[in-house]
Write a protein that holds these residues in place. Structure first.
Motif, PDB file in Angstrom:
ATOM      1  N   THR A  37       0.839  -1.204   0.000  1.00 49.31           N
ATOM      2  CA  THR A  37       0.000   0.000   0.000  1.00 49.31           C
ATOM      3  C   THR A  37       0.871   1.250   0.000  1.00 49.31           C
ATOM      4  OG1 THR A  37      -1.734  -1.175   1.220  1.00 49.31           O
ATOM      5  CG2 THR A  37      -1.815   1.237   1.257  1.00 49.31           C
ATOM      6  N   PHE A  38       1.957   1.214   0.749  1.00 47.00           N
ATOM      7  CA  PHE A  38       2.883   2.354   0.767  1.00 47.00           C
ATOM      8  C   PHE A  38       3.462   2.590  -0.623  1.00 47.00           C
ATOM      9  CE2 PHE A  38       7.269   3.947   1.180  1.00 47.00           C
ATOM     10  CZ  PHE A  38       7.000   5.185   1.748  1.00 47.00           C
ATOM     11  N   LEU A  39       3.815   1.508  -1.319  1.00 42.48           N
ATOM     12  CA  LEU A  39       4.368   1.658  -2.671  1.00 42.48           C
ATOM     13  C   LEU A  39       3.332   2.268  -3.615  1.00 42.48           C
ATOM     14  CD1 LEU A  39       6.319  -1.723  -2.994  1.00 42.48           C
ATOM     15  CD2 LEU A  39       7.247   0.544  -2.477  1.00 42.48           C
ATOM     16  N   ARG A  40       2.053   1.868  -3.459  1.00 40.86           N
ATOM     17  CA  ARG A  40       0.985   2.470  -4.274  1.00 40.86           C
ATOM     18  C   ARG A  40       0.823   3.955  -3.932  1.00 40.86           C
ATOM     19  NH1 ARG A  40      -2.627  -1.703  -6.133  1.00 40.86           N
ATOM     20  NH2 ARG A  40      -1.337  -3.575  -6.402  1.00 40.86           N
ATOM     21  N   TRP A  41       0.915   4.270  -2.656  1.00 40.66           N
ATOM     22  CA  TRP A  41       0.812   5.658  -2.214  1.00 40.66           C
ATOM     23  C   TRP A  41       1.967   6.484  -2.772  1.00 40.66           C
ATOM     24  CZ3 TRP A  41      -2.243   9.228  -0.491  1.00 40.66           C
ATOM     25  CH2 TRP A  41      -1.795  10.294   0.294  1.00 40.66           C
ATOM     26  N   GLN A  42       3.137   5.873  -2.787  1.00 44.34           N
ATOM     27  CA  GLN A  42       4.321   6.556  -3.311  1.00 44.34           C
ATOM     28  C   GLN A  42       4.166   6.884  -4.793  1.00 44.34           C
ATOM     29  OE1 GLN A  42       7.932   4.144  -3.157  1.00 44.34           O
ATOM     30  NE2 GLN A  42       9.079   5.888  -2.382  1.00 44.34           N
ATOM     31  N   ALA A  43       3.534   5.977  -5.538  1.00 41.82           N
ATOM     32  CA  ALA A  43       3.392   6.155  -6.988  1.00 41.82           C
ATOM     33  C   ALA A  43       2.148   6.931  -7.390  1.00 41.82           C
ATOM     34  CB  ALA A  43       3.375   4.780  -7.664  1.00 41.82           C
ATOM     35  N   ALA A  44       1.258   7.191  -6.442  1.00 36.19           N
ATOM     36  CA  ALA A  44      -0.033   7.811  -6.767  1.00 36.19           C
ATOM     37  C   ALA A  44       0.107   9.301  -7.066  1.00 36.19           C
ATOM     38  CB  ALA A  44      -0.998   7.608  -5.597  1.00 36.19           C
ATOM     39  N   ASP A  45      -0.871   9.823  -7.797  1.00 35.15           N
ATOM     40  CA  ASP A  45      -0.994  11.265  -7.981  1.00 35.15           C
ATOM     41  C   ASP A  45      -1.721  11.794  -6.748  1.00 35.15           C
ATOM     42  OD1 ASP A  45      -1.405  13.857  -8.714  1.00 35.15           O
ATOM     43  OD2 ASP A  45      -2.465  13.431 -10.585  1.00 35.15           O
ATOM     44  N   ARG A  46      -0.978  12.092  -5.711  1.00 32.36           N
ATOM     45  CA  ARG A  46      -1.579  12.378  -4.411  1.00 32.36           C
ATOM     46  C   ARG A  46      -2.378  13.673  -4.382  1.00 32.36           C
ATOM     47  NH1 ARG A  46       3.327  10.276  -3.623  1.00 32.36           N
ATOM     48  NH2 ARG A  46       4.319  12.311  -3.340  1.00 32.36           N
ATOM     49  N   GLU A  47      -2.095  14.566  -5.308  1.00 31.46           N
ATOM     50  CA  GLU A  47      -2.867  15.811  -5.354  1.00 31.46           C
ATOM     51  C   GLU A  47      -4.325  15.553  -5.724  1.00 31.46           C
ATOM     52  OE1 GLU A  47      -1.042  18.673  -7.847  1.00 31.46           O
ATOM     53  OE2 GLU A  47       0.751  18.913  -6.584  1.00 31.46           O
ATOM     54  N   ARG A  48      -4.594  14.418  -6.352  1.00 29.49           N
ATOM     55  CA  ARG A  48      -5.957  14.091  -6.753  1.00 29.49           C
ATOM     56  C   ARG A  48      -6.675  13.223  -5.713  1.00 29.49           C
ATOM     57  NH1 ARG A  48      -6.194  12.217 -12.922  1.00 29.49           N
ATOM     58  NH2 ARG A  48      -8.414  12.545 -12.420  1.00 29.49           N
ATOM     59  N   VAL A  49      -5.967  12.877  -4.655  1.00 32.23           N
ATOM     60  CA  VAL A  49      -6.561  12.077  -3.583  1.00 32.23           C
ATOM     61  C   VAL A  49      -7.222  13.036  -2.588  1.00 32.23           C
ATOM     62  CG1 VAL A  49      -6.142  10.461  -1.705  1.00 32.23           C
ATOM     63  CG2 VAL A  49      -4.863  10.243  -3.855  1.00 32.23           C
ATOM     64  N   GLU A  50      -8.536  13.028  -2.549  1.00 26.86           N
ATOM     65  CA  GLU A  50      -9.255  13.977  -1.696  1.00 26.86           C
ATOM     66  C   GLU A  50      -9.194  13.589  -0.218  1.00 26.86           C
ATOM     67  OE1 GLU A  50     -13.230  14.451  -3.098  1.00 26.86           O
ATOM     68  OE2 GLU A  50     -12.625  15.140  -5.090  1.00 26.86           O
ATOM     69  N   VAL A  51      -9.361  12.290   0.073  1.00 28.02           N
ATOM     70  CA  VAL A  51      -9.348  11.825   1.469  1.00 28.02           C
ATOM     71  C   VAL A  51      -8.323  10.696   1.572  1.00 28.02           C
ATOM     72  CG1 VAL A  51     -10.715  10.965   3.401  1.00 28.02           C
ATOM     73  CG2 VAL A  51     -11.801  12.386   1.643  1.00 28.02           C
ATOM     74  N   PRO A  52      -7.091  11.009   1.960  1.00 26.07           N
ATOM     75  CA  PRO A  52      -6.031   9.990   1.995  1.00 26.07           C
ATOM     76  C   PRO A  52      -6.398   8.749   2.805  1.00 26.07           C
ATOM     77  CG  PRO A  52      -5.081  12.162   2.245  1.00 26.07           C
ATOM     78  CD  PRO A  52      -6.563  12.351   2.305  1.00 26.07           C
ATOM     79  N   GLU A  53      -7.038   8.923   3.964  1.00 26.61           N
ATOM     80  CA  GLU A  53      -7.381   7.772   4.792  1.00 26.61           C
ATOM     81  C   GLU A  53      -8.295   6.811   4.046  1.00 26.61           C
ATOM     82  OE1 GLU A  53     -10.347   7.431   8.371  1.00 26.61           O
ATOM     83  OE2 GLU A  53      -8.399   8.061   9.171  1.00 26.61           O
ATOM     84  N   ALA A  54      -9.296   7.354   3.359  1.00 26.13           N
ATOM     85  CA  ALA A  54     -10.224   6.508   2.594  1.00 26.13           C
ATOM     86  C   ALA A  54      -9.501   5.831   1.441  1.00 26.13           C
ATOM     87  CB  ALA A  54     -11.386   7.344   2.081  1.00 26.13           C
ATOM     88  N   TRP A  55      -8.620   6.554   0.786  1.00 21.44           N
ATOM     89  CA  TRP A  55      -7.864   5.990  -0.342  1.00 21.44           C
ATOM     90  C   TRP A  55      -6.986   4.830   0.132  1.00 21.44           C
ATOM     91  CZ3 TRP A  55      -2.931   5.056  -2.016  1.00 21.44           C
ATOM     92  CH2 TRP A  55      -2.723   4.931  -3.383  1.00 21.44           C
ATOM     93  N   LEU A  56      -6.279   5.042   1.215  1.00 21.14           N
ATOM     94  CA  LEU A  56      -5.393   4.007   1.742  1.00 21.14           C
ATOM     95  C   LEU A  56      -6.180   2.787   2.210  1.00 21.14           C
ATOM     96  CD1 LEU A  56      -2.977   6.310   3.764  1.00 21.14           C
ATOM     97  CD2 LEU A  56      -2.404   5.044   1.679  1.00 21.14           C
ATOM     98  N   THR A  57      -7.319   3.025   2.849  1.00 20.53           N
ATOM     99  CA  THR A  57      -8.158   1.911   3.302  1.00 20.53           C
ATOM    100  C   THR A  57      -8.626   1.073   2.126  1.00 20.53           C
ATOM    101  OG1 THR A  57      -8.916   3.172   5.232  1.00 20.53           O
ATOM    102  CG2 THR A  57     -10.279   1.302   4.536  1.00 20.53           C
ATOM    103  N   LYS A  58      -9.042   1.729   1.065  1.00 21.83           N
ATOM    104  CA  LYS A  58      -9.520   1.004  -0.120  1.00 21.83           C
ATOM    105  C   LYS A  58      -8.394   0.188  -0.736  1.00 21.83           C
ATOM    106  CE  LYS A  58     -12.190   1.522  -4.348  1.00 21.83           C
ATOM    107  NZ  LYS A  58     -13.184   2.379  -5.041  1.00 21.83           N
ATOM    108  N   VAL A  59      -7.217   0.771  -0.842  1.00 22.66           N
ATOM    109  CA  VAL A  59      -6.092   0.069  -1.469  1.00 22.66           C
ATOM    110  C   VAL A  59      -5.697  -1.163  -0.651  1.00 22.66           C
ATOM    111  CG1 VAL A  59      -3.641   0.212  -2.055  1.00 22.66           C
ATOM    112  CG2 VAL A  59      -5.190   2.071  -2.691  1.00 22.66           C
TER     113      VAL A  59
END
Length: 312
Positions: A37-59
């Motif tokens: 999940t950390f690797l996905r977070w590292q590669a993500a376009d984080r500026e488009r992630v509105e709610v990081p907690e929800a995004w990380l939970t889903k991944v």
């Protein structure tokens, strides 16, 4: 990745690990899922992630579902061959424990029972019962409808309720006293007393010290008492296998009173008990070294209470 993004992920790491452990029943697999999940977070376009907690939970949830659905996992977790990895109480991977439902969702009994659920049922149950997500939030995490989420959790609750009737939540001090009496009877050879301390529908499961390709399962009070008596009877061969003469400690593991066999500060075996109405309703024996790795890490960081038996 900037430090703010790393800090944001680290703030969620413990919750993600606890969620992954409940879904997978394995600390090692949970850690792998969190790292992925950390690797996905590292590669993500984080500026488009509105709610990081929800995004990380889903991944992390979908990574765990992929793992549960894989052919390798189905082989590893085939019926009769798999037990969840035990964790010492206080291990942060156990996560929230404020409510009965949260504590129950991480018990060895329920983690084992959840193997009978589909991966989606398992995910809905964990997200709802252990982390209090709404059905709308679960629908977004799992890409299902709210009504499907409600149906999944209803079915899962029915199955878990069956296990709840076997054990429930015993008072820790009372449950410990039962286990102490049981251990004293087992190590002294008082088979009649052992039988008297077992419920009529008691069951026992053991990994056979990791030497068996299938779990060893026992039913009826007499068979379970015989298994326990043989298992706790010290012999030179068992001491060689354990690497010495173990001290026997009683600790809480996944919320259950558990006998830990410890040699030179290393846990070499664990027998977890479910106590119901003053009697032992089930036992789970785990001694395979790979299943005790995380428990040993936490054990070494603590100063344990005095052993119930100094040298077995």
């Amino acid at each position: 990745m900037d430090s703010a993004a790393i800090d944001r992920f680290e703030a969620s790491r413990g919750r993600l690990a606890s969620l992954a452990y409940r879904l997978l029943g394995s600390a090692a697999d949970a850690e792998d899922a969190v790292q992925d999940t950390f690797l996905r977070w590292q590669a993500a376009d984080r500026e488009r992630v509105e709610v990081p907690e929800a995004w990380l939970t889903k991944v992390v949830t979908h990574l765990c579902l992929d793992r549960l659905r894989s052919a390798q996992a189905r082989h590893e977790r085939a019926a009769g061959t798999w037990l969840p990895e035990p964790l010492l109480d206080g291990d942060p991977m156990l996560g929230p424990a404020d409510t009965f439902e949260q504590r129950e969702s991480v018990s060895l009994a329920v983690l084992t029972l959840m193997e009978r659920l589909s991966p989606v049922e398992r995910a809905v149950y964990v997200l709802r019962e252990a982390f209090s997500y709404s059905h709308a939030e679960i629908a977004g995490i799992l890409d299902i409808s709210e009504s499907a989420s409600q149906q999944h959790v209803h079915r899962a609750r029915i199955r878990v309720a069956t296990e709840r009737r076997r054990g429930g939540e015993a008072d820790p001090a009372s449950a410990r006293r039962v286990v102490e009496e049981f251990l004293a009877a087992a190590t002294s050879g008082r088979t009649e007393r052992l039988v008297a301390l077992l419920t009529d529908d008691v069951t026992a499961v053991s990994d056979g010290y990791g030497l068996s390709t299938r779990l060893l399962q026992y039913e009826t009070r007499e068979r379970v008492a015989s298994y326990v008596r043989a298992g706790f009877k010290p012999t030179p061969a068992k001491r060689r296998l354990a690497g010495g003469s173990p001290a026997m400690h009683i600790a809480l593991v996944n919320g259950s009173p558990t006998v830990l066999a410890v040699v030179d500060g290393r846990v070499v075996g664990a027998v977890a008990f479910v106590v119901s109405d003053g009697k032992v309703a089930s036992l789970r024996g785990i001694a395979a070294a790979d299943r005790l790795a995380r428990l040993n890490e936490v054990w070494r960081q603590r100063t344990p209470d005095a052993p119930f038996i100094n040298a077995w």
